[in-house]
Design a protein around this motif. Sequence first.
Motif, PDB file in Angstrom:
ATOM      1  N   TRP A  32     -53.073  40.234  -8.130  1.00  0.00           N
ATOM      2  CA  TRP A  32     -52.811  38.799  -7.982  1.00  0.00           C
ATOM      3  C   TRP A  32     -52.715  38.077  -9.332  1.00  0.00           C
ATOM      4  O   TRP A  32     -52.391  36.901  -9.386  1.00  0.00           O
ATOM      5  N   LEU A  33     -52.960  38.790 -10.425  1.00  0.00           N
ATOM      6  CA  LEU A  33     -52.886  38.146 -11.746  1.00  0.00           C
ATOM      7  C   LEU A  33     -51.638  38.541 -12.539  1.00  0.00           C
ATOM      8  O   LEU A  33     -51.520  38.214 -13.721  1.00  0.00           O
ATOM      9  N   ALA A  34     -50.712  39.228 -11.891  1.00  0.00           N
ATOM     10  CA  ALA A  34     -49.577  39.843 -12.596  1.00  0.00           C
ATOM     11  C   ALA A  34     -48.821  38.884 -13.515  1.00  0.00           C
ATOM     12  O   ALA A  34     -48.374  39.276 -14.593  1.00  0.00           O
ATOM     13  N   ASP A  35     -48.688  37.612 -13.124  1.00  0.00           N
ATOM     14  CA  ASP A  35     -47.849  36.684 -13.894  1.00  0.00           C
ATOM     15  C   ASP A  35     -48.629  35.844 -14.898  1.00  0.00           C
ATOM     16  O   ASP A  35     -48.064  34.999 -15.578  1.00  0.00           O
ATOM     17  N   ARG A  36     -49.926  36.059 -14.972  1.00  0.00           N
ATOM     18  CA  ARG A  36     -50.709  35.277 -15.933  1.00  0.00           C
ATOM     19  C   ARG A  36     -50.599  35.855 -17.336  1.00  0.00           C
ATOM     20  O   ARG A  36     -50.225  37.005 -17.522  1.00  0.00           O
ATOM     21  N   TYR A  37     -51.008  35.037 -18.308  1.00  0.00           N
ATOM     22  CA  TYR A  37     -51.085  35.497 -19.697  1.00  0.00           C
ATOM     23  C   TYR A  37     -52.546  35.834 -20.024  1.00  0.00           C
ATOM     24  O   TYR A  37     -53.457  35.284 -19.383  1.00  0.00           O
ATOM     25  N   PRO A  38     -52.784  36.714 -21.016  1.00  0.00           N
ATOM     26  CA  PRO A  38     -54.149  37.125 -21.336  1.00  0.00           C
ATOM     27  C   PRO A  38     -55.119  35.960 -21.531  1.00  0.00           C
ATOM     28  O   PRO A  38     -56.278  36.040 -21.116  1.00  0.00           O
ATOM     29  N   ALA A  39     -54.644  34.878 -22.164  1.00  0.00           N
ATOM     30  CA  ALA A  39     -55.547  33.745 -22.417  1.00  0.00           C
ATOM     31  C   ALA A  39     -56.060  33.116 -21.121  1.00  0.00           C
ATOM     32  O   ALA A  39     -57.044  32.379 -21.136  1.00  0.00           O
ATOM     33  N   GLN A  40     -55.379  33.417 -20.012  1.00  0.00           N
ATOM     34  CA  GLN A  40     -55.797  32.826 -18.727  1.00  0.00           C
ATOM     35  C   GLN A  40     -56.708  33.762 -17.934  1.00  0.00           C
ATOM     36  O   GLN A  40     -56.922  33.549 -16.746  1.00  0.00           O
ATOM     37  N   LEU A  41     -57.205  34.814 -18.592  1.00  0.00           N
ATOM     38  CA  LEU A  41     -58.067  35.784 -17.906  1.00  0.00           C
ATOM     39  C   LEU A  41     -59.489  35.715 -18.438  1.00  0.00           C
ATOM     40  O   LEU A  41     -59.704  35.313 -19.583  1.00  0.00           O
ATOM     41  N   SER A  42     -60.442  36.180 -17.625  1.00  0.00           N
ATOM     42  CA  SER A  42     -61.819  36.323 -18.132  1.00  0.00           C
ATOM     43  C   SER A  42     -61.893  37.604 -18.962  1.00  0.00           C
ATOM     44  O   SER A  42     -60.988  38.452 -18.899  1.00  0.00           O
TER      45      SER A  42
END
Length: 334
Positions: free
Chosen positions: A128-138
């Motif tokens: 479900w995180l495929a389209d996010r960028y690294p800065a938007q992850l924990s």
Amino acid sequence: MSINVQNISKHFGAFHALDNIRLDIQSGELLALLGPSGCGKTTLLRIIAGLETADAGQIVISGEDSTHVHVRERNVGFVFQHYALFRHMTVAENVAFGLRVKPRGERPSDKQIQAKVFELLKLVQLDWLADRYPAQLSGGQRQRIALARALAVEPKVLLLDEPFGALDAQVRKELRRWLRRLHDELHVTSIFVTHDQEEALEVADRVVLMNRGRIEQVGSPREVWEHPATPFVARFLGGVPLVGDGTRPLRPHELEVQRLLPGTDTRGAVVATLRRALVLDPVVRLELEPESGAHDLIEARLGTAQFHSLGLREGDAVLVSPRSPLGAPEPALA
Ligand SMILES: Nc1ncnc2c1ncn2[C@@H]1O[C@H](COP(=O)(O)OP(=O)(O)OP(=O)(O)O)[C@@H](O)[C@H]1O
């Protein structure tokens, strides 16, 4: 893929970082390299990876001498504590990276890459995180994506250097259980470096204890815990040399704690003050400050019921002695 480390030595200038290391890693095994800072864990991992060359010895991967094989040809995947994801790429693009940069002849089609990325993201439970960028992850999510990226090229060997080192204690615990489950699914021969004994004992099939560039002991978590081969291993696994020189250091669960009463025979024991009692039911961890100053703080571990029956308060004087008989069952870990 099995890995044989044969008589590896490494100097940095005059400093002997690895001294004649011999180690056989079985195919599909999850092995932990455990030891204090500076003992040579990372250097050994980098030599196995081909990122560093040894002064002497061989690295044999799957029966083939790989000592002089370039890192690119060794087919190893890495996850490092600070091995950052590419910031300008989405999660899916990061995971696809290793496949996209393959030479034309070996590169899968776009469709195959997409399918593989989706499969890997499901495997690390982050599709479900495929389209996010690294800065938007924990931090924990980032390390799981780093692992998915390492697995994308189907490495023969997976090398992890303190992969969860930068994460907080709770996330670390979750991720190490998750890594164990993932390994049980994939069976990729994996080596991970840690200085955290709990992490090594909980996750690995076998633990390699290193000290000053040498191996002190190799064994299952149970073997090294129950039968530390050297005083160093016993101390590193939390032991204190309680009763004089020459005896094996005793670990927290091997200690008996009693209230110090007038007239108690203190021979063969240490008088201490209870500084802190941490109740982690069904276990209580005690921090004890020895009266003589001969030791640092001593940690002991009692069952909660036993602790309550002693009626101890912080500041009380206690007597610490070896539990008898040694090897009495350990209260379950919290
Ligand atoms: N490139 C280098 N040049 C000089 N000395 C080095 C180099 N790399 C490592 N060392 C030294 O070799 C020893 C082993 O380092 P290594 O990184 O393998 O230890 P480690 O067990 O992984 O420690 P840590 O847990 O702190 O990462 C250390 O004393 C380190 O200072």
